[in-house]
Design a protein around this motif. Structure first.
Motif, PDB file in Angstrom:
ATOM      1  N   VAL A  24       0.830  -1.203   0.000  1.00 23.32           N
ATOM      2  CA  VAL A  24       0.000   0.000   0.000  1.00 23.32           C
ATOM      3  C   VAL A  24       0.864   1.253   0.000  1.00 23.32           C
ATOM      4  CG1 VAL A  24      -1.591   1.373   1.409  1.00 23.32           C
ATOM      5  CG2 VAL A  24      -2.049  -1.039   1.015  1.00 23.32           C
ATOM      6  N   ILE A  25       2.002   1.205   0.707  1.00 25.19           N
ATOM      7  CA  ILE A  25       2.875   2.371   0.764  1.00 25.19           C
ATOM      8  C   ILE A  25       3.386   2.747  -0.632  1.00 25.19           C
ATOM      9  CG2 ILE A  25       4.937   1.004   1.272  1.00 25.19           C
ATOM     10  CD1 ILE A  25       4.105   4.538   2.599  1.00 25.19           C
ATOM     11  N   GLU A  26       3.594   1.738  -1.489  1.00 21.78           N
ATOM     12  CA  GLU A  26       4.020   2.017  -2.864  1.00 21.78           C
ATOM     13  C   GLU A  26       2.924   2.739  -3.636  1.00 21.78           C
ATOM     14  OE1 GLU A  26       4.864  -0.407  -7.004  1.00 21.78           O
ATOM     15  OE2 GLU A  26       5.435  -1.379  -5.115  1.00 21.78           O
ATOM     16  N   ALA A  27       1.692   2.297  -3.428  1.00 24.53           N
ATOM     17  CA  ALA A  27       0.574   2.960  -4.086  1.00 24.53           C
ATOM     18  C   ALA A  27       0.465   4.405  -3.625  1.00 24.53           C
ATOM     19  CB  ALA A  27      -0.727   2.211  -3.800  1.00 24.53           C
ATOM     20  N   ALA A  28       0.620   4.636  -2.319  1.00 23.63           N
ATOM     21  CA  ALA A  28       0.529   5.992  -1.775  1.00 23.63           C
ATOM     22  C   ALA A  28       1.618   6.893  -2.352  1.00 23.63           C
ATOM     23  CB  ALA A  28       0.614   5.951  -0.254  1.00 23.63           C
ATOM     24  N   GLN A  29       2.816   6.351  -2.447  1.00 20.62           N
ATOM     25  CA  GLN A  29       3.925   7.137  -2.985  1.00 20.62           C
ATOM     26  C   GLN A  29       3.709   7.477  -4.453  1.00 20.62           C
ATOM     27  OE1 GLN A  29       7.101   4.456  -1.958  1.00 20.62           O
ATOM     28  NE2 GLN A  29       7.536   5.491  -0.013  1.00 20.62           N
ATOM     29  N   ARG A  30       3.176   6.528  -5.214  1.00 18.95           N
ATOM     30  CA  ARG A  30       2.940   6.788  -6.636  1.00 18.95           C
ATOM     31  C   ARG A  30       1.834   7.820  -6.840  1.00 18.95           C
ATOM     32  NH1 ARG A  30       2.161   1.869 -10.463  1.00 18.95           N
ATOM     33  NH2 ARG A  30       1.939   3.673 -11.842  1.00 18.95           N
ATOM     34  N   ILE A  56      -6.827   4.784   0.638  1.00 15.81           N
ATOM     35  CA  ILE A  56      -5.618   4.752   1.474  1.00 15.81           C
ATOM     36  C   ILE A  56      -5.820   5.553   2.751  1.00 15.81           C
ATOM     37  CG2 ILE A  56      -3.188   5.433   1.566  1.00 15.81           C
ATOM     38  CD1 ILE A  56      -3.030   4.749  -1.417  1.00 15.81           C
ATOM     39  N   VAL A  57      -6.464   6.716   2.641  1.00  9.66           N
ATOM     40  CA  VAL A  57      -6.751   7.515   3.837  1.00  9.66           C
ATOM     41  C   VAL A  57      -7.638   6.736   4.797  1.00  9.66           C
ATOM     42  CG1 VAL A  57      -7.954   9.566   4.685  1.00  9.66           C
ATOM     43  CG2 VAL A  57      -6.425   9.743   2.713  1.00  9.66           C
ATOM     44  N   ALA A  58      -8.656   6.056   4.257  1.00 12.48           N
ATOM     45  CA  ALA A  58      -9.591   5.314   5.107  1.00 12.48           C
ATOM     46  C   ALA A  58      -8.902   4.175   5.838  1.00 12.48           C
ATOM     47  CB  ALA A  58     -10.746   4.777   4.261  1.00 12.48           C
ATOM     48  N   VAL A  59      -8.072   3.405   5.139  1.00 17.25           N
ATOM     49  CA  VAL A  59      -7.415   2.271   5.791  1.00 17.25           C
ATOM     50  C   VAL A  59      -6.359   2.745   6.774  1.00 17.25           C
ATOM     51  CG1 VAL A  59      -5.547   1.868   4.125  1.00 17.25           C
ATOM     52  CG2 VAL A  59      -6.535  -0.054   5.381  1.00 17.25           C
ATOM     53  N   THR A  60      -5.718   3.873   6.485  1.00 19.24           N
ATOM     54  CA  THR A  60      -4.730   4.408   7.423  1.00 19.24           C
ATOM     55  C   THR A  60      -5.409   4.864   8.706  1.00 19.24           C
ATOM     56  OG1 THR A  60      -3.310   5.139   5.600  1.00 19.24           O
ATOM     57  CG2 THR A  60      -2.926   6.149   7.748  1.00 19.24           C
ATOM     58  N   ALA A  62      -8.137   3.659   9.909  1.00 19.60           N
ATOM     59  CA  ALA A  62      -8.663   2.488  10.617  1.00 19.60           C
ATOM     60  C   ALA A  62      -7.568   1.614  11.203  1.00 19.60           C
ATOM     61  CB  ALA A  62      -9.531   1.667   9.664  1.00 19.60           C
ATOM     62  N   GLU A  63      -6.492   1.434  10.434  1.00 21.50           N
ATOM     63  CA  GLU A  63      -5.455   0.480  10.824  1.00 21.50           C
ATOM     64  C   GLU A  63      -4.242   1.125  11.485  1.00 21.50           C
ATOM     65  OE1 GLU A  63      -5.841  -2.725  10.591  1.00 21.50           O
ATOM     66  OE2 GLU A  63      -7.734  -2.687   9.478  1.00 21.50           O
ATOM     67  N   GLY A  64      -3.981   2.377  11.139  1.00 20.47           N
ATOM     68  CA  GLY A  64      -2.788   3.037  11.672  1.00 20.47           C
ATOM     69  C   GLY A  64      -1.554   2.635  10.898  1.00 20.47           C
ATOM     70  N   ASP A  65      -1.051   1.456  11.132  1.00 20.62           N
ATOM     71  CA  ASP A  65       0.150   0.952  10.453  1.00 20.62           C
ATOM     72  C   ASP A  65      -0.277   0.135   9.235  1.00 20.62           C
ATOM     73  OD1 ASP A  65       2.557  -0.015   9.652  1.00 20.62           O
ATOM     74  OD2 ASP A  65       3.111  -0.917  11.578  1.00 20.62           O
ATOM     75  N   THR A  66       0.067   0.628   8.048  1.00 20.73           N
ATOM     76  CA  THR A  66      -0.344  -0.038   6.811  1.00 20.73           C
ATOM     77  C   THR A  66       0.804  -0.768   6.131  1.00 20.73           C
ATOM     78  OG1 THR A  66       0.101   1.954   5.509  1.00 20.73           O
ATOM     79  CG2 THR A  66      -2.134   1.702   6.413  1.00 20.73           C
ATOM     80  N   ARG A  67       1.950  -0.876   6.815  1.00 22.50           N
ATOM     81  CA  ARG A  67       3.131  -1.438   6.160  1.00 22.50           C
ATOM     82  C   ARG A  67       2.942  -2.895   5.765  1.00 22.50           C
ATOM     83  NH1 ARG A  67       7.556   0.383  10.507  1.00 22.50           N
ATOM     84  NH2 ARG A  67       5.754  -0.097  11.830  1.00 22.50           N
ATOM     85  N   ALA A  68       2.102  -3.608   6.478  1.00 23.03           N
ATOM     86  CA  ALA A  68       1.915  -5.029   6.165  1.00 23.03           C
ATOM     87  C   ALA A  68       0.817  -5.265   5.135  1.00 23.03           C
ATOM     88  CB  ALA A  68       1.593  -5.801   7.447  1.00 23.03           C
ATOM     89  N   LEU A  69       0.144  -4.213   4.713  1.00 21.32           N
ATOM     90  CA  LEU A  69      -0.984  -4.369   3.806  1.00 21.32           C
ATOM     91  C   LEU A  69      -0.540  -4.251   2.351  1.00 21.32           C
ATOM     92  CD1 LEU A  69      -3.682  -2.189   5.632  1.00 21.32           C
ATOM     93  CD2 LEU A  69      -3.441  -4.684   5.657  1.00 21.32           C
ATOM     94  N   VAL A  71      -1.891  -3.796  -1.838  1.00 25.79           N
ATOM     95  CA  VAL A  71      -2.932  -3.107  -2.598  1.00 25.79           C
ATOM     96  C   VAL A  71      -4.197  -3.959  -2.660  1.00 25.79           C
ATOM     97  CG1 VAL A  71      -3.576  -2.348  -4.916  1.00 25.79           C
ATOM     98  CG2 VAL A  71      -1.353  -1.698  -3.957  1.00 25.79           C
ATOM     99  N   GLY A  72      -4.030  -5.280  -2.805  1.00 27.88           N
ATOM    100  CA  GLY A  72      -5.165  -6.179  -2.864  1.00 27.88           C
ATOM    101  C   GLY A  72      -6.001  -6.178  -1.601  1.00 27.88           C
ATOM    102  N   ASP A  73      -5.381  -5.830  -0.474  1.00 26.04           N
ATOM    103  CA  ASP A  73      -6.114  -5.776   0.795  1.00 26.04           C
ATOM    104  C   ASP A  73      -7.007  -4.536   0.887  1.00 26.04           C
ATOM    105  OD1 ASP A  73      -4.857  -8.107   1.755  1.00 26.04           O
ATOM    106  OD2 ASP A  73      -3.131  -6.947   2.488  1.00 26.04           O
ATOM    107  N   VAL A  74      -6.683  -3.523   0.124  1.00 21.85           N
ATOM    108  CA  VAL A  74      -7.321  -2.218   0.293  1.00 21.85           C
ATOM    109  C   VAL A  74      -8.221  -1.837  -0.892  1.00 21.85           C
ATOM    110  CG1 VAL A  74      -6.833   0.261   0.580  1.00 21.85           C
ATOM    111  CG2 VAL A  74      -5.399  -1.446   1.731  1.00 21.85           C
ATOM    112  N   MET A  75      -7.881  -2.321  -2.081  1.00 20.69           N
ATOM    113  CA  MET A  75      -8.555  -1.872  -3.302  1.00 20.69           C
ATOM    114  C   MET A  75     -10.051  -2.176  -3.290  1.00 20.69           C
ATOM    115  SD  MET A  75      -7.449  -4.853  -5.997  1.00 20.69           S
ATOM    116  CE  MET A  75      -8.199  -6.489  -5.921  1.00 20.69           C
ATOM    117  N   ALA A  76     -10.777  -1.396  -4.066  1.00 22.71           N
ATOM    118  CA  ALA A  76     -12.189  -1.675  -4.310  1.00 22.71           C
ATOM    119  C   ALA A  76     -12.272  -2.748  -5.384  1.00 22.71           C
ATOM    120  CB  ALA A  76     -12.900  -0.408  -4.770  1.00 22.71           C
ATOM    121  N   GLU A  77     -12.837  -3.893  -5.034  1.00 26.20           N
ATOM    122  CA  GLU A  77     -12.855  -5.024  -5.962  1.00 26.20           C
ATOM    123  C   GLU A  77     -14.030  -4.973  -6.935  1.00 26.20           C
ATOM    124  OE1 GLU A  77     -12.406  -8.811  -4.114  1.00 26.20           O
ATOM    125  OE2 GLU A  77     -11.049  -8.053  -2.569  1.00 26.20           O
ATOM    126  N   THR A  78     -15.070  -4.243  -6.571  1.00 31.33           N
ATOM    127  CA  THR A  78     -16.200  -4.096  -7.492  1.00 31.33           C
ATOM    128  C   THR A  78     -15.851  -2.978  -8.470  1.00 31.33           C
ATOM    129  OG1 THR A  78     -17.754  -4.775  -5.768  1.00 31.33           O
ATOM    130  CG2 THR A  78     -18.665  -3.663  -7.696  1.00 31.33           C
TER     131      THR A  78
END
Length: 297
Positions: A24-30, A56-60, A62-69, A71-78
């Motif tokens: 997720v951090i890679e997605a945020a940086q891009r 990304i804002v929403a998961v951050t 909720a989770e605080g630390d997103t380093r273990a997440l 993109v597949g954990d966060v993305m909208a699949e629909t």
């Protein structure tokens, strides 16, 4: 627009993509470094989701630390998509229906572009506001004396409001046939002598296949409708989306409804023009001042 404009003509390419396995951090940086609002998620060449700044804002939060997440954990699949050949009005409806702001464009299973509310607002300025159906009309007093210099027996109008000015819920419609003489007079008065409107042989070879009325002449019917609201209506602004052509000799109907009071005497109106078959050919918003009729009238 005077013909349906396809998504293909306004979509952005190439599309920025990312793998579902990426952190997720890679997605945020891009998103930050490439100054974009979303990344389409692709897996083995297939679109499987989308990740946005909001995700990304929403998961951050909720989770605080997103380093273990990933993109597949966060993305909208629909994933809501559109084909490149649909018109932009369809794209707008799809965005509104699904309450989304990004719409990947897919052709034969391949990602070929993306269109956003920002892209569409360049062509449909009022898309950010809900479409008015003009059918929730309040019970207003019918106003039968327009403050115009003269009327024509070939024109018709219905105006509903109060005699001392306008208010939210007031509405008016005005109909007239746009004749060959109108088109010629407008060309002379405006200087718009585009051959599409005046030269039948030339117009036959265009995408329309015949002469059509100037778009600005058609939109002027909105001004005629506003002149038949109670009081003295003065334009401040008008946003328009041209959605279809009007044939010479066709009757058109402008419809206006006061939808918001901005200040004491300033109002926003939903405006539209329909062709003789009831198809909306122009839609938009106007902002006006409503002054009282002067005592000298």
């Amino acid at each position: 627009m005077l013909v349906p404009l396809p998504v293909r003509d306004i979509m952005r390419t190439p599309v920025k993509t990312i793998s579902p396995d990426a952190p997720v951090i890679e997605a945020a940086q891009r998103l930050r470094d490439e100054d974009i609002g979303s990344l389409v998620v692709e897996d083995d060449g297939s679109c499987v989701g989308i990740i946005t700044e909001g995700d990304i804002v929403a998961v951050t939060a909720a989770e605080g630390d997103t380093r273990a997440l990933s993109v597949g954990d966060v993305m909208a699949e629909t994933l809501v998509t559109v084909t490149p050949d649909v018109d932009i009005e369809t794209a707008v409806d799809r965005l509104r229906t699904n309450n989304i702001k990004k719409l990947p464009v897919v052709e034969d299973g391949s990602l070929v572009g993306i269109v956003t509310t920002t892209d569409l607002s360049n062509y449909i300025p009022h898309l950010s506001r809900a479409r008015r159906a003009f059918d929730d009309q309040s019970q207003r007093k019918r106003f039968t004396r327009p403050d115009t210099l003269y009327e024509n027996e070939d024109w018709t109008f219905e105006s509903y409001g109060t005699a001392d000015g306008i208010d939210v819920g007031d509405h008016v419609q005005f109909s007239k046939t746009i004749s060959q003489a109108d088109v010629k007079a407008f060309a002379e008065a405006s200087g718009d002598t585009n051959r599409l409107h005046l030269d039948a042989a030339f117009a036959d070879g265009t995408r329309f296949g015949r002469r059509i009325v100037h778009g600005t002449l058609v939109s002027g019917i909105i001004s005629a409708a506003l002149a038949r609201l109670p009081g003295l209506t003065i334009y401040l602004s008008q946003e328009l989306s041209y959605q279809g052509p009007v044939d010479i000799g066709e009757e058109v109907t402008a419809r206006c409804e006061v939808v918001e009071r901005i200040q004491d005497n300033r109002f926003r109106l939903a405006t539209a023009v329909d062709d003789s078959e009831g198809n909306c050919v122009i839609e938009g918003d106007a902002v006006v001042i409503s002054d009282p009729i002067p005592d000298t009238a």
